[in-house]
Write a protein that holds these residues in place. Structure first.
Motif, PDB file in Angstrom:
ATOM      1  N   PRO A   1       0.836  -1.209   0.000  1.00  8.96           N
ATOM      2  CA  PRO A   1       0.000   0.000   0.000  1.00  8.96           C
ATOM      3  C   PRO A   1       0.869   1.257   0.000  1.00  8.96           C
ATOM      4  CG  PRO A   1      -0.776  -1.589   1.632  1.00  8.96           C
ATOM      5  CD  PRO A   1       0.537  -2.091   1.133  1.00  8.96           C
ATOM      6  N   PRO A   2       0.329   2.371  -0.498  1.00  5.53           N
ATOM      7  CA  PRO A   2       1.126   3.614  -0.551  1.00  5.53           C
ATOM      8  C   PRO A   2       1.672   4.045   0.805  1.00  5.53           C
ATOM      9  CG  PRO A   2      -0.853   3.818  -1.888  1.00  5.53           C
ATOM     10  CD  PRO A   2      -0.973   2.529  -1.149  1.00  5.53           C
ATOM     11  N   LEU A   3       0.884   3.862   1.872  1.00  4.98           N
ATOM     12  CA  LEU A   3       1.346   4.258   3.195  1.00  4.98           C
ATOM     13  C   LEU A   3       2.576   3.459   3.613  1.00  4.98           C
ATOM     14  CD1 LEU A   3       0.995   5.867   5.792  1.00  4.98           C
ATOM     15  CD2 LEU A   3      -0.593   4.094   6.599  1.00  4.98           C
ATOM     16  N   VAL A   4       2.554   2.147   3.346  1.00  3.10           N
ATOM     17  CA  VAL A   4       3.696   1.300   3.703  1.00  3.10           C
ATOM     18  C   VAL A   4       4.929   1.703   2.902  1.00  3.10           C
ATOM     19  CG1 VAL A   4       4.563  -1.063   3.726  1.00  3.10           C
ATOM     20  CG2 VAL A   4       2.199  -0.596   4.386  1.00  3.10           C
ATOM     21  N   ARG A   5       4.752   2.010   1.618  1.00  2.06           N
ATOM     22  CA  ARG A   5       5.892   2.425   0.804  1.00  2.06           C
ATOM     23  C   ARG A   5       6.477   3.738   1.317  1.00  2.06           C
ATOM     24  NH1 ARG A   5       2.465   0.957  -3.599  1.00  2.06           N
ATOM     25  NH2 ARG A   5       2.223   3.144  -4.195  1.00  2.06           N
ATOM     26  N   THR A   6       5.629   4.613   1.819  1.00  3.21           N
ATOM     27  CA  THR A   6       6.124   5.883   2.362  1.00  3.21           C
ATOM     28  C   THR A   6       6.878   5.664   3.666  1.00  3.21           C
ATOM     29  OG1 THR A   6       4.284   7.078   1.338  1.00  3.21           O
ATOM     30  CG2 THR A   6       5.452   8.177   3.130  1.00  3.21           C
ATOM     31  N   VAL A   7       6.303   4.858   4.566  1.00  5.71           N
ATOM     32  CA  VAL A   7       6.954   4.598   5.853  1.00  5.71           C
ATOM     33  C   VAL A   7       8.283   3.872   5.646  1.00  5.71           C
ATOM     34  CG1 VAL A   7       6.705   3.388   8.065  1.00  5.71           C
ATOM     35  CG2 VAL A   7       4.753   4.588   7.073  1.00  5.71           C
ATOM     36  N   ALA A   8       8.363   3.026   4.620  1.00  4.42           N
ATOM     37  CA  ALA A   8       9.600   2.285   4.359  1.00  4.42           C
ATOM     38  C   ALA A   8      10.777   3.213   4.089  1.00  4.42           C
ATOM     39  CB  ALA A   8       9.406   1.334   3.182  1.00  4.42           C
ATOM     40  N   LEU A   9      10.502   4.411   3.612  1.00  3.27           N
ATOM     41  CA  LEU A   9      11.577   5.357   3.320  1.00  3.27           C
ATOM     42  C   LEU A   9      12.176   5.960   4.583  1.00  3.27           C
ATOM     43  CD1 LEU A   9      10.095   7.195   0.211  1.00  3.27           C
ATOM     44  CD2 LEU A   9      11.648   5.251   0.294  1.00  3.27           C
ATOM     45  N   PHE A  10      11.624   5.636   5.739  1.00  2.00           N
ATOM     46  CA  PHE A  10      12.205   6.065   7.009  1.00  2.00           C
ATOM     47  C   PHE A  10      13.041   4.956   7.636  1.00  2.00           C
ATOM     48  CE2 PHE A  10       8.623   8.889   6.383  1.00  2.00           C
ATOM     49  CZ  PHE A  10       9.136  10.126   6.765  1.00  2.00           C
ATOM     50  N   THR A  11      13.231   3.853   6.939  1.00  2.00           N
ATOM     51  CA  THR A  11      14.004   2.723   7.448  1.00  2.00           C
ATOM     52  C   THR A  11      15.222   2.483   6.563  1.00  2.00           C
ATOM     53  OG1 THR A  11      12.815   1.058   6.137  1.00  2.00           O
ATOM     54  CG2 THR A  11      11.860   1.677   8.263  1.00  2.00           C
ATOM     55  N   PRO A  12      16.327   2.030   7.147  1.00  2.00           N
ATOM     56  CA  PRO A  12      17.511   1.767   6.317  1.00  2.00           C
ATOM     57  C   PRO A  12      17.314   0.591   5.369  1.00  2.00           C
ATOM     58  CG  PRO A  12      17.853   0.992   8.567  1.00  2.00           C
ATOM     59  CD  PRO A  12      16.567   1.752   8.562  1.00  2.00           C
ATOM     60  N   ASN A  13      16.601  -0.445   5.829  1.00  2.00           N
ATOM     61  CA  ASN A  13      16.388  -1.605   4.967  1.00  2.00           C
ATOM     62  C   ASN A  13      15.427  -1.287   3.827  1.00  2.00           C
ATOM     63  OD1 ASN A  13      14.729  -1.439   7.405  1.00  2.00           O
ATOM     64  ND2 ASN A  13      13.606  -3.173   6.588  1.00  2.00           N
ATOM     65  N   GLY A  14      14.463  -0.368   4.076  1.00  2.00           N
ATOM     66  CA  GLY A  14      13.576   0.042   2.989  1.00  2.00           C
ATOM     67  C   GLY A  14      14.344   0.730   1.878  1.00  2.00           C
ATOM     68  N   TRP A  15      15.262   1.618   2.245  1.00  2.00           N
ATOM     69  CA  TRP A  15      16.095   2.279   1.240  1.00  2.00           C
ATOM     70  C   TRP A  15      17.045   1.284   0.567  1.00  2.00           C
ATOM     71  CZ3 TRP A  15      15.550   6.622  -1.190  1.00  2.00           C
ATOM     72  CH2 TRP A  15      14.838   7.679  -0.615  1.00  2.00           C
ATOM     73  N   ALA A  16      17.574   0.342   1.348  1.00  2.00           N
ATOM     74  CA  ALA A  16      18.489  -0.647   0.772  1.00  2.00           C
ATOM     75  C   ALA A  16      17.782  -1.502  -0.271  1.00  2.00           C
ATOM     76  CB  ALA A  16      19.077  -1.521   1.875  1.00  2.00           C
ATOM     77  N   LEU A  17      16.562  -1.964   0.057  1.00  2.52           N
ATOM     78  CA  LEU A  17      15.821  -2.771  -0.907  1.00  2.52           C
ATOM     79  C   LEU A  17      15.480  -1.959  -2.149  1.00  2.52           C
ATOM     80  CD1 LEU A  17      13.341  -4.992   1.128  1.00  2.52           C
ATOM     81  CD2 LEU A  17      15.268  -5.701  -0.279  1.00  2.52           C
ATOM     82  N   ARG A  18      15.188  -0.690  -1.961  1.00  2.00           N
ATOM     83  CA  ARG A  18      14.924   0.166  -3.119  1.00  2.00           C
ATOM     84  C   ARG A  18      16.153   0.238  -4.007  1.00  2.00           C
ATOM     85  NH1 ARG A  18      12.537   6.364  -2.803  1.00  2.00           N
ATOM     86  NH2 ARG A  18      12.550   6.780  -5.051  1.00  2.00           N
ATOM     87  N   GLY A  19      17.331   0.397  -3.384  1.00  2.00           N
ATOM     88  CA  GLY A  19      18.559   0.455  -4.168  1.00  2.00           C
ATOM     89  C   GLY A  19      18.862  -0.852  -4.875  1.00  2.00           C
ATOM     90  N   PHE A  20      18.730  -1.986  -4.156  1.00  2.00           N
ATOM     91  CA  PHE A  20      18.998  -3.290  -4.768  1.00  2.00           C
ATOM     92  C   PHE A  20      18.013  -3.567  -5.907  1.00  2.00           C
ATOM     93  CE2 PHE A  20      21.078  -4.503  -0.611  1.00  2.00           C
ATOM     94  CZ  PHE A  20      22.347  -4.673  -1.153  1.00  2.00           C
ATOM     95  N   THR A  21      16.750  -3.189  -5.716  1.00  3.86           N
ATOM     96  CA  THR A  21      15.745  -3.407  -6.759  1.00  3.86           C
ATOM     97  C   THR A  21      16.050  -2.574  -7.996  1.00  3.86           C
ATOM     98  OG1 THR A  21      14.064  -3.871  -5.083  1.00  3.86           O
ATOM     99  CG2 THR A  21      13.294  -3.336  -7.284  1.00  3.86           C
ATOM    100  N   ASP A  22      16.455  -1.324  -7.798  1.00  2.61           N
ATOM    101  CA  ASP A  22      16.797  -0.479  -8.944  1.00  2.61           C
ATOM    102  C   ASP A  22      17.977  -1.064  -9.715  1.00  2.61           C
ATOM    103  OD1 ASP A  22      14.776   1.257  -8.333  1.00  2.61           O
ATOM    104  OD2 ASP A  22      16.049   2.707  -7.303  1.00  2.61           O
ATOM    105  N   LEU A  23      18.993  -1.520  -8.994  1.00 11.27           N
ATOM    106  CA  LEU A  23      20.165  -2.097  -9.661  1.00 11.27           C
ATOM    107  C   LEU A  23      19.796  -3.371 -10.414  1.00 11.27           C
ATOM    108  CD1 LEU A  23      22.956  -1.686  -6.940  1.00 11.27           C
ATOM    109  CD2 LEU A  23      22.653  -0.342  -9.027  1.00 11.27           C
ATOM    110  N   ALA A  24      19.015  -4.250  -9.779  1.00 12.11           N
ATOM    111  CA  ALA A  24      18.612  -5.496 -10.442  1.00 12.11           C
ATOM    112  C   ALA A  24      17.734  -5.222 -11.649  1.00 12.11           C
ATOM    113  CB  ALA A  24      17.880  -6.400  -9.457  1.00 12.11           C
ATOM    114  N   GLY A  25      17.034  -4.084 -11.650  1.00  9.98           N
ATOM    115  CA  GLY A  25      16.186  -3.725 -12.782  1.00  9.98           C
ATOM    116  C   GLY A  25      16.916  -3.031 -13.901  1.00  9.98           C
TER     117      GLY A  25
END
Length: 385
Positions: free
Chosen positions: A326-350
């Motif tokens: 959900p959009p709220l979860v995606r927003t809250v994830a940006l306040f966590t280090p692992n949320g940003w890390a997964l975003r970075g790994f996903t961008d690289l894998a893509g």
């Protein structure tokens, strides 16, 4: 600084003798990555068989069937003609077909004067994706048919000669069309997403290892012996955090190497991957120092480490694709280090360039700086008591 490295080396030797540290840091992420690779092995591409019932046998029915079997849909759908709607329904219910389409009698005739009866799409709860795809194709064909009929009616009302008007209208296409183009990215496999996700997840258990060891040493008197030596409490905390950092780098680095070599997973450019791995390991080390500073006993440390681990993992998107949250979860994830890390790994894998990790790495470092400052304040308050 030398005592910090001595304490870190001592902790790493203890973890090397601890089987649970090997399982959680190295074996468990790789085992889950392997299971995910098997589970997603046949699900990363979509193809469905469609049972088609032609009760009309007219021009439009043949046109719709040709549309389904056209080159644009050849890699997505396999069309199988069947005798009647009952047989189509039976094939869908048995799982022999992902979906079915019934072209009703009078479909072609009504198109020349009246509203054609609707196409019926047969689906099942076991194959919702196939049903959605076929329904979208049927709606697209119906929309194109309505556009053709409207264009002919408008031209006739304006006094245009009929002649080949219908044929010319049939050759038209709606102004919005899906065009196959290279997007500059590549699809992300299941193991490509869940390998870093599970690797980071199990790294968080290192917080509990380090905090538990700290309070066990305090209970056994080891910290008292260190206290009388020319070593400050900050050195103990820094040493245990450094051991957690090294353990985290080794664990996530092993997941990267094994999944790359064994499963052929493309994590992206190595320098960018290394930057993310180091940033994640640093965040785990900072979280370890925070847990030790806040806790007053081994039980409190275990409880706080568990709450942080599962809270960060649930919010960060480790169990579902981040884009499906959900959009709220995606927003809250940006306040966590692992949320940003997964975003970075996903961008690289893509297929994103290595520079795409700059923002995630900076965000993780900002999290570490804020948490370190908070930990320092807590340590100072504890020292004044």
């Amino acid at each position: 600084m030398w005592p910090v490295f001595v304490i870190a080396a001592k902790d790493l030797r203890q973890r090397a003798r601890d089987r649970s540290a090997w399982v959680l840091g190295f074996l468990a992420p790789l085992a889950i990555a392997g299971l995910v690779s098997i589970a997603f092995g046949g699900a990363e591409t979509f193809h469905a068989e469609v049972a088609v019932v032609d009760e009309d046998h007219g021009v439009l029915a043949r046109a719709f069937t040709s549309f389904l079997t056209g080159p644009e849909l050849a890699g997505v759908l396999t069309v199988t003609p069947v005798a009647d709607a009952a047989e189509a329904r039976a094939r869908v219910d048995r799982g022999d077909a992902g979906a079915g389409v019934v072209i009703p009698a009078g479909f072609s005739a009504a198109a020349h004067g009246g509203t054609p009866p609707p196409l019926t799409v047969l689906t099942t709860v076991d194959g919702p994706v196939a049903g959605q795809v076929v329904r979208s194709v049927a709606e697209s064909f119906a929309a194109q048919l309505d556009a053709d009929r409207l264009s002919v009616a408008t031209a006739v009302a304006a006094g245009a000669p009929t002649g080949d008007l219908a044929a010319r209208a049939a050759a038209l296409r709606l102004p919005e069309q899906v065009v196959r183009q290279a997007s500059g990215t590549c699809p992300i496999s299941g193991v490509g997403y869940f390998a870093p996700a599970m690797g980071i997840f199990f790294l968080f258990f290192a917080m509990g290892f380090a905090a538990r060891g700290y309070f066990l040493e305090r209970r056994d008197g080891t910290l008292d012996r260190i206290a009388v030596a020319p070593v400050g409490q900050w050195a103990v905390l820094a040493g245990k955090s450094l051991a957690t950092f090294a353990y985290s780098v080794a664990g996530l680095g092993t997941v990267y190497l094994v999944t790359s070599l064994v499963f052929g997973t493309d994590w992206g450019p190595l320098p960018a991957v290394a930057a993310l791995v180091l940033a994640v390991a640093l965040s785990v080390a900072c979280l370890t120092a925070f847990v030790i500073s806040v806790s007053r006993s081994e039980r409190q440390a275990d409880s706080l480490a568990a709450m942080l681990t599962f809270g960060l993992v649930l919010v960060g998107g480790h169990f579902v694709f981040a884009g499906a949250a959900p959009p709220l979860v995606r927003t809250v994830a940006l306040f966590t280090p692992n949320g940003w890390a997964l975003r970075g790994f996903t961008d690289l894998a893509g297929g994103a360039p290595g520079t795409s990790v700059i923002v995630p790495v900076l965000a993780i470092l900002a999290f570490c700086a804020a948490l370190t400052a908070l930990t320092g304040v807590l340590r100072n308050l504890e020292a004044r008591r």
